[in-house]
Design a protein around this motif. Structure first.
Motif, PDB file in Angstrom:
ATOM      1  N   PRO A 665       1.031  -1.293  -0.071  1.00  0.00           N
ATOM      2  CA  PRO A 665      -0.053   0.271  -0.026  1.00  0.00           C
ATOM      3  C   PRO A 665       0.742   1.225   0.054  1.00  0.00           C
ATOM      4  CG  PRO A 665       0.067  -1.045   2.016  1.00  0.00           C
ATOM      5  CD  PRO A 665       0.672  -1.922   1.222  1.00  0.00           C
ATOM      6  N   GLY A 666       0.405   2.343  -0.764  1.00  0.00           N
ATOM      7  CA  GLY A 666       1.163   3.479  -0.851  1.00  0.00           C
ATOM      8  C   GLY A 666       0.945   4.593   0.351  1.00  0.00           C
ATOM      9  N   PHE A 667       0.020   4.243   1.246  1.00  0.00           N
ATOM     10  CA  PHE A 667      -0.435   5.114   2.157  1.00  0.00           C
ATOM     11  C   PHE A 667      -0.939   4.367   3.335  1.00  0.00           C
ATOM     12  CE2 PHE A 667      -3.624   8.256   4.206  1.00  0.00           C
ATOM     13  CZ  PHE A 667      -2.625   8.897   5.118  1.00  0.00           C
ATOM     14  N   ILE A 668      -0.378   4.589   4.676  1.00  0.00           N
ATOM     15  CA  ILE A 668      -0.941   4.035   5.544  1.00  0.00           C
ATOM     16  C   ILE A 668      -1.095   4.958   6.803  1.00  0.00           C
ATOM     17  CG2 ILE A 668      -0.586   2.042   7.491  1.00  0.00           C
ATOM     18  CD1 ILE A 668       0.760   0.428   5.576  1.00  0.00           C
ATOM     19  N   ALA A 669      -1.947   5.031   7.500  1.00  0.00           N
ATOM     20  CA  ALA A 669      -2.296   6.056   8.685  1.00  0.00           C
ATOM     21  C   ALA A 669      -2.860   5.652   9.778  1.00  0.00           C
ATOM     22  CB  ALA A 669      -2.873   7.490   8.108  1.00  0.00           C
ATOM     23  N   ASN A 670      -2.625   5.979  10.911  1.00  0.00           N
ATOM     24  CA  ASN A 670      -3.110   5.904  12.093  1.00  0.00           C
ATOM     25  C   ASN A 670      -3.352   7.160  13.075  1.00  0.00           C
ATOM     26  OD1 ASN A 670      -3.241   5.149  15.352  1.00  0.00           O
ATOM     27  ND2 ASN A 670      -3.657   3.223  14.352  1.00  0.00           N
ATOM     28  N   ALA A 671      -4.599   7.496  13.477  1.00  0.00           N
ATOM     29  CA  ALA A 671      -4.624   8.779  14.238  1.00  0.00           C
ATOM     30  C   ALA A 671      -5.807   8.420  15.504  1.00  0.00           C
ATOM     31  CB  ALA A 671      -5.592   9.732  13.417  1.00  0.00           C
ATOM     32  N   GLU A 672      -5.502   9.342  16.455  1.00  0.00           N
ATOM     33  CA  GLU A 672      -6.206   9.068  17.492  1.00  0.00           C
ATOM     34  C   GLU A 672      -6.556  10.294  18.485  1.00  0.00           C
ATOM     35  OE1 GLU A 672      -5.591   5.788  21.301  1.00  0.00           O
ATOM     36  OE2 GLU A 672      -3.874   6.713  20.547  1.00  0.00           O
ATOM     37  N   TYR A 695      -3.968  -1.602  -2.841  1.00  0.00           N
ATOM     38  CA  TYR A 695      -2.639  -1.987  -3.440  1.00  0.00           C
ATOM     39  C   TYR A 695      -2.872  -3.199  -4.401  1.00  0.00           C
ATOM     40  CZ  TYR A 695      -3.704  -5.347   0.531  1.00  0.00           C
ATOM     41  OH  TYR A 695      -4.153  -6.273   1.180  1.00  0.00           O
ATOM     42  N   TYR A 696      -1.808  -3.401  -5.036  1.00  0.00           N
ATOM     43  CA  TYR A 696      -1.776  -4.727  -5.917  1.00  0.00           C
ATOM     44  C   TYR A 696      -1.665  -6.029  -5.465  1.00  0.00           C
ATOM     45  CZ  TYR A 696      -1.317  -1.443 -10.257  1.00  0.00           C
ATOM     46  OH  TYR A 696      -1.681  -0.577 -10.956  1.00  0.00           O
ATOM     47  N   MET A 697      -2.592  -6.920  -5.688  1.00  0.00           N
ATOM     48  CA  MET A 697      -2.585  -8.295  -4.767  1.00  0.00           C
ATOM     49  C   MET A 697      -1.691  -9.138  -5.388  1.00  0.00           C
ATOM     50  SD  MET A 697      -6.889  -8.623  -4.705  1.00  0.00           S
ATOM     51  CE  MET A 697      -6.775 -10.060  -3.916  1.00  0.00           C
ATOM     52  N   ASP A 698      -0.926  -8.886  -6.674  1.00  0.00           N
ATOM     53  CA  ASP A 698       0.014  -9.735  -7.219  1.00  0.00           C
ATOM     54  C   ASP A 698       1.098  -9.097  -7.857  1.00  0.00           C
ATOM     55  OD1 ASP A 698      -1.459  -8.484  -9.252  1.00  0.00           O
ATOM     56  OD2 ASP A 698      -1.447 -10.130 -10.456  1.00  0.00           O
ATOM     57  N   PRO A 699       2.214  -9.573  -7.948  1.00  0.00           N
ATOM     58  CA  PRO A 699       3.560  -8.981  -8.624  1.00  0.00           C
ATOM     59  C   PRO A 699       3.225  -8.570 -10.169  1.00  0.00           C
ATOM     60  CG  PRO A 699       3.976 -11.160  -8.303  1.00  0.00           C
ATOM     61  CD  PRO A 699       2.691 -11.048  -7.631  1.00  0.00           C
ATOM     62  N   ALA A 700       2.476  -8.974 -10.551  1.00  0.00           N
ATOM     63  CA  ALA A 700       1.988  -8.545 -12.051  1.00  0.00           C
ATOM     64  C   ALA A 700       1.292  -7.591 -12.242  1.00  0.00           C
ATOM     65  CB  ALA A 700       1.251  -9.773 -12.922  1.00  0.00           C
ATOM     66  N   ASN A 701       0.792  -6.807 -11.126  1.00  0.00           N
ATOM     67  CA  ASN A 701       0.056  -5.750 -11.060  1.00  0.00           C
ATOM     68  C   ASN A 701      -1.409  -5.887 -11.977  1.00  0.00           C
ATOM     69  OD1 ASN A 701       2.608  -3.200 -10.788  1.00  0.00           O
ATOM     70  ND2 ASN A 701       1.968  -5.043  -9.372  1.00  0.00           N
ATOM     71  N   VAL A 703      -4.484  -7.329 -10.139  1.00  0.00           N
ATOM     72  CA  VAL A 703      -5.883  -7.062  -9.700  1.00  0.00           C
ATOM     73  C   VAL A 703      -5.224  -5.991  -8.191  1.00  0.00           C
ATOM     74  CG1 VAL A 703      -7.367  -8.180  -8.167  1.00  0.00           C
ATOM     75  CG2 VAL A 703      -6.407  -9.510 -10.260  1.00  0.00           C
ATOM     76  N   GLU A 704      -6.298  -5.254  -7.743  1.00  0.00           N
ATOM     77  CA  GLU A 704      -6.158  -4.472  -6.586  1.00  0.00           C
ATOM     78  C   GLU A 704      -7.151  -4.779  -5.686  1.00  0.00           C
ATOM     79  OE1 GLU A 704      -5.009  -0.264  -6.932  1.00  0.00           O
ATOM     80  OE2 GLU A 704      -6.122  -0.394  -8.692  1.00  0.00           O
ATOM     81  N   TYR A 705      -6.761  -4.539  -4.469  1.00  0.00           N
ATOM     82  CA  TYR A 705      -7.372  -4.450  -3.168  1.00  0.00           C
ATOM     83  C   TYR A 705      -7.655  -3.178  -2.823  1.00  0.00           C
ATOM     84  CZ  TYR A 705      -9.401  -5.320   1.524  1.00  0.00           C
ATOM     85  OH  TYR A 705      -9.911  -5.515   2.721  1.00  0.00           O
ATOM     86  N   ASP A 706      -8.977  -3.051  -2.081  1.00  0.00           N
ATOM     87  CA  ASP A 706      -9.389  -1.585  -2.025  1.00  0.00           C
ATOM     88  C   ASP A 706      -8.802  -1.003  -0.959  1.00  0.00           C
ATOM     89  OD1 ASP A 706     -10.874  -1.481  -4.570  1.00  0.00           O
ATOM     90  OD2 ASP A 706     -12.681  -2.249  -3.542  1.00  0.00           O
ATOM     91  N   GLY A 707      -8.303  -1.581  -0.019  1.00  0.00           N
ATOM     92  CA  GLY A 707      -7.752  -1.211   1.458  1.00  0.00           C
ATOM     93  C   GLY A 707      -9.161  -1.009   2.154  1.00  0.00           C
ATOM     94  N   PHE A 708      -8.864  -0.232   3.304  1.00  0.00           N
ATOM     95  CA  PHE A 708     -10.002  -0.144   4.245  1.00  0.00           C
ATOM     96  C   PHE A 708      -9.612   0.969   5.419  1.00  0.00           C
ATOM     97  CE2 PHE A 708      -6.643  -2.906   6.050  1.00  0.00           C
ATOM     98  CZ  PHE A 708      -6.480  -2.328   7.360  1.00  0.00           C
TER      99      PHE A 708
END
Length: 770
Positions: A665-672, A695-701, A703-708
């Motif tokens: 993933p290109g961006f990860i954040a945690n806030a409190e 992020y891409y789910m495979d090295p061939a790029n 398929v993507e997973y949407d994140g959460f």
């Protein structure tokens, strides 16, 4: 008359001296940490308005001789200073300062030092942060740190991401009190199962290579779990908690110091029964006994023994259909993971003088991971050609085990010239290890469920490997200018693997008997520049390495020619306290280049061989913002933006060069946001957000997973030793995967916990100092 005059003068001086001695008093006391009740060493205690004072010794004790003391002022970096009327014989409890969290660290140099002297990206999770979070698994606190994402794979099983994609590779080093939890060449991404969470006082996370001090696998980072020492006063604590996902846990701690001997015992028992996923039960017992003996002001001995007994059903992940349909049934009914881990440590510390100290640590480990793994279950039926028995499958029962006999000797010497500090050390770790696997035939139901298996005497693997790691390291620190601190370090490691295969070489049983050796040189150079004690900048260059893992060397018919993978890290960063210390900022920019990474290469004859043929690039920015607009409100934001890319990577005949790495993933954040009202002492309520981009789910790029994005709500109240808390995790009941991937076998989703409420009660007792 002269003799008489002399006699009168002597008598007068005696009277005056006696009066002065009588008029003076001894002001003494003990300073302890308000959270842990451990003694604090090096605390400044002065009579208010004067320069008369003292610092606390190893037991937190101070003594001041003075004629009068109406009040004293106590100060220590990282804690809230106090001034109060002196009543004598008191125990002083210092509370951590929110805006100075993590200002004292130990992991950067294996010695206690101020954060401003360490030219690396390092973060500390303090006892206060851990207590407020009340975590029932470690990712609930580790993920608060910028650049860190620990994947909860269920039942304390996990994998890590620090300056690396989400994955399972041996790129992270886990330490307990500065000593690796596991030995070289035997990395396990589930290694933190072997931690007793009830003994964890604070956690320090070095981001980026730390091989110059700690050696192998400290590439993405090193995570050091620092344990509780014996308390200065008698203490005891018990806590119980449970949630609506079948989880229950009981913790206990007891500690005291009796003259020169300090003892503590801590542990917990956790279990899950009938959780969300079918076949997902587990139980774990963690116990730790510690005894510290204070021979003198110069000599101390610390001993600890920890034991972990862990058993978990092995569920496996969900395919795309089950994940989309919220279908939590399981094809497995008997797969498991069974972990037994014993660690015994003894550390002798000798302070020759205020500028010279030597420590010697002896360590013994005894580990075993027995498994009936779901990931080795394969169907006999082959749908692509219609052959095989649809009611038969194949699997194995295996055991990976090792023992360790290790020692570390370190000497620290400081000098007045340029504030020089030199640290040198040597270590030796001899770890006989082994692995065996037995074949099992598995019966399937017509609906595809794996219902039973038979044990056999058919051995798939049976080998032992003696692992010897010899190392020497040195670090030099100096201040050529008043605010400039320069740090240079280097470490040399030599590894010897000695394989004895009890079976004939084959694709299953492994390689023929062999002896292999590797070596690595890991330098580091950096500096920090402190600006008026409020801000600072740093830069460093460091190298890290990973020796070939035993499974990478000896799994094939022949032993490949491999060398350690090497990573080169370039980094700059800084920190600042602004707006009358109500705003704290920190940031780091890094580039990490991986070379000689071990990958599986397809050969001309269609077979595969491990080779040093991979290159990757990791670069990003990590940042944190902490704000206290009022004394009772605390706001924290942690984030990282990163790119993880293949540079030269052809695996099993497929070229992925210049693609984004899978699960990166290109961006990860945690806030409190935390609120602790001044008018209701002991109460807290906070809300936390955890976000991950797609992020891409495979090295061939392809398929993507949407994140959460997941929200957590935590609240609690502590009053006179009684405590209660409610942690409502995943408040919005987000359906998500902690990690999602795609391979030639299909899609795999590791389910994140749905909305769950964890309720806990605790009672803490504090006795009086004797």
């Amino acid at each position: 008359m002269k003799p008489l005059h002399n006699l009168i003068a002597v008598m007068f001086m005696v009277v005056i001296s006696s009066y002065t001695a009588y008029a003076q008093q001894t002001i003494s006391g003990k300073v302890i940490d308000d959270q842990t009740k451990e003694p604090l060493t090096g605390v400044s205690v002065v009579i208010t308005g004067t320069q008369t004072g003292a610092t606390t010794d190893l037991n937190g004790i101070f003594e001041i001789k003075a004629a009068k003391a109406d009040s004293i002022t106590v100060s220590y970096i990282g804690y809230q200073g106090q001034t109060f009327a002196w009543k004598g014989g008191t125990i002083i409890s210092l509370k951590p300062s929110v805006m100075q969290l993590g200002q004292v660290i130990v992991s950067a140099s294996r010695e206690v030092q101020e954060r401003k002297d360490a030219p690396i990206a390092i973060a500390t999770l303090t006892p206060a942060v851990i207590n407020d979070a009340k975590p029932n698994s470690l990712e609930q606190v580790l993920n608060k740190v910028s650049g860190v994402y620990m994947m909860n794979l269920g039942n304390e099983q996990h994998a890590m991401s620090i300056r690396q994609p989400l994955g399972y590779k041996s790129l992270f080093l886990y330490l307990e009190d500065g000593i690796p939890i596991r030995t070289a060449g035997l990395f396990n991404h589930n290694a933190l199962i072997e931690i007793n969470m009830a003994t964890v006082k604070n956690i320090e996370i070095i981001k980026g290579p730390a091989s110059s001090l700690y050696g192998q696998e400290a590439i993405g980072g090193a995570v050091n779990f620092i344990t509780f020492g014996p308390s200065a006063v008698p203490t005891a604590k018990v806590a119980v908690q449970a949630n609506n996902l079948g989880f229950k846990r009981t913790d206990f701690q007891a500690s005291t110091t009796m003259k020169k001997l300090g003892v503590s015992v801590a542990g917990y028992y956790a279990k899950r029964k009938n959780g969300l996923m079918e076949h997902s039960d587990f139980d774990k017992l963690g116990l730790t006994l510690r005894a510290d003996y204070h021979f003198s002001d110069k000599t101390d001995l610390s001993n600890s023994v920890s034991f972990i007994d862990y058993y978990s059903d092995m569920t496996g992940s969900l395919d795309s259909n089950k994940f989309a349909e919220h279908n939590y049934t399981n094809l497995h009914t008997f797969t498991y993971r069974d972990v037994s881990a014993l660690r015994a440590r003894s550390t002798l510390t000798q302070r020759w003088n205020p500028k010279s100290k030597t420590t010697f640590t002896a360590l013994f480990r005894d580990n075993s991971i027995k498994q009936n793994p779901s990931y080795f279950v394969s169907d006999d039926y082959k749908p692509w050609n219609g052959t095989g028995d649809p009611l038969l499958a194949h699997g194995q029962i295996n055991d990976a085990y090792f023992q360790s006999y290790a020692g570390v000797i370190q000497h620290r010497q400081s000098f007045d010239w340029k504030n020089v500090v030199a640290i040198i050390g040597v270590s030796e770790d001899f770890s006989p290890s082994g692995y065996y696997a037995k074949y099992i035939p598995i019966a399937k139901s017509p609906k595809g469920k794996y219902i039973s298996y038979e044990t056999t005497d058919s051995l798939l693997s049976d080998y032992t490997v003696d692992v010897l790691n010899s190392a020497a390291y040195a670090q030099l620190e100096l201040s050529p200018l008043e605010h400039l601190r320069v740090v240079a370090a280097v470490r040399y490691d030599n590894f010897v693997y000695d394989l004895d295969n009890a079976l004939d070489p084959s694709a299953y049983s492994g390689s023929p008997d062999s002896r292999n050796s590797f070596n690595a040189l890991s330098p580091k150079l950096g500096f920090t520049y402190d600006i008026k004690g409020k801000s600072g900048v740093y830069a460093n260059y460091s190298q890290g390495f990973v020796p070939p893992q035993i499974t990478e060397l000896y799994k094939g018919v022949k032993v490949p020619v491999l060398k350690p993978s090497t990573f080169y890290n370039y980094e700059i960063g800084g920190w600042a306290k602004l707006v009358k210390d109500k705003l704290y900022l920190d940031a780091s920019i890094y580039r990490l280049d991986g070379t000689d990474e071990i990958i599986s290469v397809r050969l001309d004859d269609g077979t595969y061989e491990n080779r040093n043929a991979g290159q990757t690039k990791h670069q990003g920015v990590e940042y944190g913002v902490t704000v206290t607009p009022r004394k009772d409100i605390y706001v924290r934001i942690s984030g990282t933006n990163a790119i993880h890319r293949f540079v030269d990577f052809v695996e099993q005949g497929k070229d992925y060069s210049w693609n984004d790495m899978a699960n990166a993933p290109g961006f990860i954040a945690n806030a409190e946001v935390m609120y602790k009202p001044l008018r209701l002492k002991g109460f807290r309520i906070g809300v936390e957000m955890q976000h991950m981009n797609s992020y891409y789910m495979d090295p061939a790029n392809t398929v993507e997973y949407d994140g959460f994005t997941v929200f957590n709500l935590r609240t609690g109240y502590e009053w006179k030793g009684l405590g209660c808390w409610i942690n409502w995790l995943n408040v919005a009941d987000k359906h998500y995967a902690v990690v999602a991937s795609k391979s030639q076998w299909g899609y795999s989703y590791t389910l994140g916990d749905p909305s769950n409420v964890n309720i806990g009660l605790s009672y803490a007792f504090q006795g009086k100092n004797k």
